[in-house]
Enzyme design. Structure first.
Site, PDB file in Angstrom:
ATOM      1  N   ARG A  51     -48.658 -16.449  50.502  1.00 54.09           N
ATOM      2  CA  ARG A  51     -49.691 -15.247  51.560  1.00 54.09           C
ATOM      3  C   ARG A  51     -50.822 -15.899  51.652  1.00 54.09           C
ATOM      4  O   ARG A  51     -51.687 -16.157  53.314  1.00 54.09           O
ATOM      5  CB  ARG A  51     -49.719 -13.665  51.339  1.00 54.09           C
ATOM      6  CG  ARG A  51     -48.775 -12.835  51.294  1.00 54.09           C
ATOM      7  CD  ARG A  51     -49.950 -11.645  51.978  1.00 54.09           C
ATOM      8  NE  ARG A  51     -50.762 -11.453  52.358  1.00 54.09           N
ATOM      9  CZ  ARG A  51     -51.224 -10.717  51.420  1.00 54.09           C
ATOM     10  NH1 ARG A  51     -51.189 -10.225  50.388  1.00 54.09           N
ATOM     11  NH2 ARG A  51     -52.494 -11.042  52.532  1.00 54.09           N
ATOM     12  N   ARG A  66     -57.111   2.083  52.284  1.00 55.82           N
ATOM     13  CA  ARG A  66     -58.244   1.331  53.074  1.00 55.82           C
ATOM     14  C   ARG A  66     -58.093   0.966  54.271  1.00 55.82           C
ATOM     15  O   ARG A  66     -57.327   0.786  55.391  1.00 55.82           O
ATOM     16  CB  ARG A  66     -57.163  -0.012  52.700  1.00 55.82           C
ATOM     17  CG  ARG A  66     -57.103  -1.321  51.554  1.00 55.82           C
ATOM     18  CD  ARG A  66     -56.229  -2.533  51.566  1.00 55.82           C
ATOM     19  NE  ARG A  66     -57.425  -3.724  52.588  1.00 55.82           N
ATOM     20  CZ  ARG A  66     -57.042  -4.505  52.297  1.00 55.82           C
ATOM     21  NH1 ARG A  66     -55.933  -4.919  51.483  1.00 55.82           N
ATOM     22  NH2 ARG A  66     -57.798  -6.264  52.767  1.00 55.82           N
ATOM     23  N   CYS A  82     -53.025  -6.502  50.456  1.00 52.80           N
ATOM     24  CA  CYS A  82     -52.772  -6.106  49.658  1.00 52.80           C
ATOM     25  C   CYS A  82     -53.038  -4.575  49.188  1.00 52.80           C
ATOM     26  O   CYS A  82     -53.538  -3.951  49.854  1.00 52.80           O
ATOM     27  CB  CYS A  82     -53.464  -7.027  48.750  1.00 52.80           C
ATOM     28  SG  CYS A  82     -53.305  -8.679  48.501  1.00 52.80           S
ATOM     29  N   LYS A 136     -58.545 -19.037  54.939  1.00 55.16           N
ATOM     30  CA  LYS A 136     -57.482 -18.402  55.203  1.00 55.16           C
ATOM     31  C   LYS A 136     -58.308 -16.522  55.777  1.00 55.16           C
ATOM     32  O   LYS A 136     -57.682 -15.899  57.703  1.00 55.16           O
ATOM     33  CB  LYS A 136     -56.395 -17.362  54.125  1.00 55.16           C
ATOM     34  CG  LYS A 136     -55.773 -15.253  54.571  1.00 55.16           C
ATOM     35  CD  LYS A 136     -56.063 -15.577  53.401  1.00 55.16           C
ATOM     36  CE  LYS A 136     -54.962 -13.695  52.965  1.00 55.16           C
ATOM     37  NZ  LYS A 136     -56.606 -13.321  53.338  1.00 55.16           N
ATOM     38  N   ASN A 137     -59.292 -16.203  55.530  1.00 52.57           N
ATOM     39  CA  ASN A 137     -59.376 -15.169  56.432  1.00 52.57           C
ATOM     40  C   ASN A 137     -59.729 -15.174  57.340  1.00 52.57           C
ATOM     41  O   ASN A 137     -60.435 -14.564  57.841  1.00 52.57           O
ATOM     42  CB  ASN A 137     -60.640 -14.322  55.242  1.00 52.57           C
ATOM     43  CG  ASN A 137     -59.725 -13.541  54.464  1.00 52.57           C
ATOM     44  OD1 ASN A 137     -58.489 -13.279  54.259  1.00 52.57           O
ATOM     45  ND2 ASN A 137     -60.011 -12.377  53.304  1.00 52.57           N
ATOM     46  N   ASP A 194     -62.384 -11.181  45.922  1.00 52.70           N
ATOM     47  CA  ASP A 194     -61.010 -11.505  45.943  1.00 52.70           C
ATOM     48  C   ASP A 194     -61.062 -12.894  44.640  1.00 52.70           C
ATOM     49  O   ASP A 194     -60.441 -13.204  44.530  1.00 52.70           O
ATOM     50  CB  ASP A 194     -61.500 -12.739  47.490  1.00 52.70           C
ATOM     51  CG  ASP A 194     -60.733 -11.172  48.724  1.00 52.70           C
ATOM     52  OD1 ASP A 194     -60.345 -10.105  48.361  1.00 52.70           O
ATOM     53  OD2 ASP A 194     -60.838 -12.350  49.725  1.00 52.70           O
TER      54      ASP A 194
HETATM   55  C1  UD1 Z   1     -61.347  -8.220  54.162  1.00 57.96           C
HETATM   56  C2  UD1 Z   1     -60.860  -9.516  53.239  1.00 57.96           C
HETATM   57  C3  UD1 Z   1     -60.273  -8.980  51.939  1.00 57.96           C
HETATM   58  C4  UD1 Z   1     -62.295  -9.278  50.981  1.00 57.96           C
HETATM   59  C5  UD1 Z   1     -62.585  -7.837  52.159  1.00 57.96           C
HETATM   60  C6  UD1 Z   1     -63.477  -7.511  51.383  1.00 57.96           C
HETATM   61  C7  UD1 Z   1     -59.088  -9.930  54.887  1.00 57.96           C
HETATM   62  C8  UD1 Z   1     -57.912 -10.212  55.636  1.00 57.96           C
HETATM   63  N1  UD1 Z   1     -59.479  -8.631  54.020  1.00 57.96           N
HETATM   64  O1  UD1 Z   1     -60.571  -7.007  53.582  1.00 57.96           O
HETATM   65  O2  UD1 Z   1     -59.532  -9.916  51.328  1.00 57.96           O
HETATM   66  O3  UD1 Z   1     -61.440  -8.380  49.765  1.00 57.96           O
HETATM   67  O4  UD1 Z   1     -63.001  -8.699  53.300  1.00 57.96           O
HETATM   68  O5  UD1 Z   1     -64.373  -9.026  50.919  1.00 57.96           O
HETATM   69  O6  UD1 Z   1     -60.706 -10.800  55.883  1.00 57.96           O
HETATM   70  N2  UD1 Z   1     -63.887   0.430  54.496  1.00 57.96           N
HETATM   71  C9  UD1 Z   1     -64.403   1.425  55.197  1.00 57.96           C
HETATM   72  N3  UD1 Z   1     -64.131   2.163  56.573  1.00 57.96           N
HETATM   73  C10 UD1 Z   1     -63.842   0.700  57.441  1.00 57.96           C
HETATM   74  C11 UD1 Z   1     -63.452  -0.790  57.252  1.00 57.96           C
HETATM   75  C12 UD1 Z   1     -64.064  -0.146  54.981  1.00 57.96           C
HETATM   76  O7  UD1 Z   1     -63.902   2.612  54.757  1.00 57.96           O
HETATM   77  O8  UD1 Z   1     -62.849   1.055  58.046  1.00 57.96           O
HETATM   78  C13 UD1 Z   1     -64.692  -0.057  53.182  1.00 57.96           C
HETATM   79  C14 UD1 Z   1     -63.879  -0.192  52.389  1.00 57.96           C
HETATM   80  O9  UD1 Z   1     -62.138   0.664  52.681  1.00 57.96           O
HETATM   81  C15 UD1 Z   1     -63.827  -0.807  51.009  1.00 57.96           C
HETATM   82  C16 UD1 Z   1     -65.281  -1.732  51.789  1.00 57.96           C
HETATM   83  O10 UD1 Z   1     -65.163  -0.998  53.206  1.00 57.96           O
HETATM   84  O11 UD1 Z   1     -64.211  -0.546  49.908  1.00 57.96           O
HETATM   85  C17 UD1 Z   1     -65.280  -3.214  52.925  1.00 57.96           C
HETATM   86  O12 UD1 Z   1     -63.781  -3.758  53.417  1.00 57.96           O
HETATM   87  P1  UD1 Z   1     -63.560  -4.687  54.163  1.00 57.96           P
HETATM   88  O13 UD1 Z   1     -64.886  -5.360  54.414  1.00 57.96           O
HETATM   89  O14 UD1 Z   1     -63.524  -4.082  55.313  1.00 57.96           O
HETATM   90  O15 UD1 Z   1     -62.432  -5.501  53.657  1.00 57.96           O
HETATM   91  P2  UD1 Z   1     -61.189  -6.241  54.765  1.00 57.96           P
HETATM   92  O16 UD1 Z   1     -62.234  -6.101  56.352  1.00 57.96           O
HETATM   93  O17 UD1 Z   1     -59.878  -4.670  54.522  1.00 57.96           O
END
Ligand code: UD1
Length: 430
Positions: free
Chosen positions: A399, A122, A117, A22-23, A307
């Site tokens: 999803r 986020r 989610c 998925k991701n 996850d």
């Molecule tokens: C993706 C996955 C999600 C998974 C996560 C971590 C998708 C669509 N979703 O989410 O299922 O749980 O990776 O493996 O691929 N953060 C910041 N600022 C940012 C971005 C992130 O502070 O600009 C923080 C977030 O709050 C979190 C951490 O970084 O604490 C990790 O987030 P991130 O790896 O970015 O997750 P997603 O890409 O949103």
């Protein structure tokens, strides 16, 4: 309303085929915007998040053709629109990849802040930090991200990510692929889907090195050309079935996986009493003895994936002894705990730590999926519980899990989709 109704207490036996990741798909499909010509993408999972991304591409003007159940042809040559409609963008987290992809292709993007989610805050500040370093002016106002490069093109830059964010790493890779000059991402995330996106882009003509390490170097190229690419298997879907058989007992052949990607999950399941045998592109998981307690801390790859945290929690609810779960990625990923308690689980949560005291059995109950992986964990708990579990809000589960009911039925689970008659009639009338 549609629910899953599970009669628990049956061990799982047989073979389950894992779908595409998925991701990875959620980043690779928007990446088709960078390609001049037709990309054929294979092993695309049939899940509702993928349908949403394909809808966004079509809305932007892409020609999207289904070749077969898991293969899609995408031609973005005629796309001229840089705006993703609010209604679609807000439904899904991965809509943020359209910012990077549109900036790369057109130097301009307008996309609503993403949905997805709810795990607490986020933010996408690191994505924006990257785009800004590459010369884009980014405004976030009234829930809308508006980004524009004054000279019409992204410029290569060096970007240090304060947190190894999966989304920011992939979004900056997209933005940098057609940029002027070279980009370096330091403290990049290393998840398998990051390598998959790099492989996809490189196979179409990009120049990306170091994906899978914490420094990724992208040399901007003038254009990408069409080709064929097959998405990697889904690490989390595989892990979910592995956790399910660990909870229920039985023996499963989990096919179409990359065992290396599963090592972080396998290690913990073995500590819990499962036996795991790795083959070339499959794993056999069996559990016949007692479920043992263990401690789990979620971390970015190659750590234990966040996850998989709710699914492993479902197993630990039935383990002998007390386990400690520590969530190392998200601020608030225990919203499902009250639903587990309805089934008789003993869990105490304090901030990012959950203490789970194993119980001899869980009891079926009416529960609600609050997000995708929490929903999968409730299925696991229901399969292992005594009696009947009814899970509502299953749209969250659909999803991210292709044909989950058919796949589980195929390995001996007693799970049915039930449409509540009154509500079903009301939905039809509406
Ligand atoms: C993706 C996955 C999600 C998974 C996560 C971590 C998708 C669509 N979703 O989410 O299922 O749980 O990776 O493996 O691929 N953060 C910041 N600022 C940012 C971005 C992130 O502070 O600009 C923080 C977030 O709050 C979190 C951490 O970084 O604490 C990790 O987030 P991130 O790896 O970015 O997750 P997603 O890409 O949103």
């Amino acid at each position: 309303m549609t629910k899953y109704v599970i009669r628990g207490g049956k061990p799982l036996y047989g073979t389950v085929d894992i779908s595409g990741a998925k991701n990875a798909a959620l980043a690779i499909l928007p990446a088709a915007l960078l390609v001049d010509g037709v990309c054929r993408i294979e092993n695309v999972p049939q899940i509702s998040d993928v349908s949403l991304i394909l809808n966004i591409l079509q809305e932007l003007g892409a020609d999207v053709r289904t070749v077969n159940r898991t293969t899609v042809d995408i031609d973005c040559s005629h796309v001229r629109n840089c705006q993703v409609s609010d209604a679609l963008a807000r439904k899904i987290r991965a809509s943020y990849y359209f910012i990077g992809a549109l900036l790369s292709r057109f130097g301009s993007a307008e996309v609503a802040l993403p949905g997805g989610c709810d795990f607490g805050g986020r933010p996408i500040d690191l994505h924006i930090k990257g785009f800004t370093a590459m010369g884009a002016q980014v405004d976030v106002k009234s829930g809308l991200v508006q980004a524009k490069c004054p000279n019409g093109k992204m410029m290569g830059s060096t970007i240090y990510l304060d947190i190894a964010s999966v989304g920011a790493t992939m979004n900056i890779m997209l933005a940098a692929t057609l940029a002027e000059g070279s980009t370096v991402i330091e403290n990049a995330a290393k998840e398998p889907h990051i390598v998959d996106l790099a492989n996809f882009l490189n196979s179409m003509g990009a120049s990306i090195m170091g994906a899978g390490t914490d420094v990724i170097k992208i040399k901007g190229v003038d254009k990408l050309t069409g080709g064929i690419y097959s998405i990697i298997p889904d690490q989390i879907e595989a892990g979910t079935y592995m956790a399910a058989v660990t909870a229920t007992g039985g023996e499963l052949l989990v096919k179409n996986v990359i065992p290396k990607h599963l090592e972080c999950i396998t290690a913990k399941l073995i500590e819990m009493g499962a036996e795991v045998e790795e083959r070339d592109d499959s794993v056999i998981v069996r559990r016949s003895g007692e479920l043992c307690r263990t401690n789990v801390k979620t971390l970015p790859y190659p750590g234990f994936p966040t996850d998989m945290q709710p699914q492993v929690a479902a197993c630990l609810c039935l383990a002998d002894g007390t386990s400690v779960l520590t969530e190392g990625v998200w601020d608030n990923r225990y919203r499902y705990v009250d639903e587990f308690r309805r089934m008789g689980a003993h869990i105490q949560v304090d901030g990012k730590v959950a203490v789970i005291e194993g119980v001899p059995h869980l009891s079926g109950a009416a529960v609600e999926a609050c997000d995708l992986r929490a929903g999968a964990a409730l299925i696991i708990a229901g399969l292992a519980a005594q009696g009947i579990t009814e899970i509502s809000q299953i749209q969250h589960i659909e999803r991210g899990y292709e044909n989950i009911v058919q796949k589980l039925t195929g390995i001996g689970a007693d799970i049915r989709v039930v449409v509540t008659p009154d509500e079903g009639a009301a939905a039809q009338a509406g």
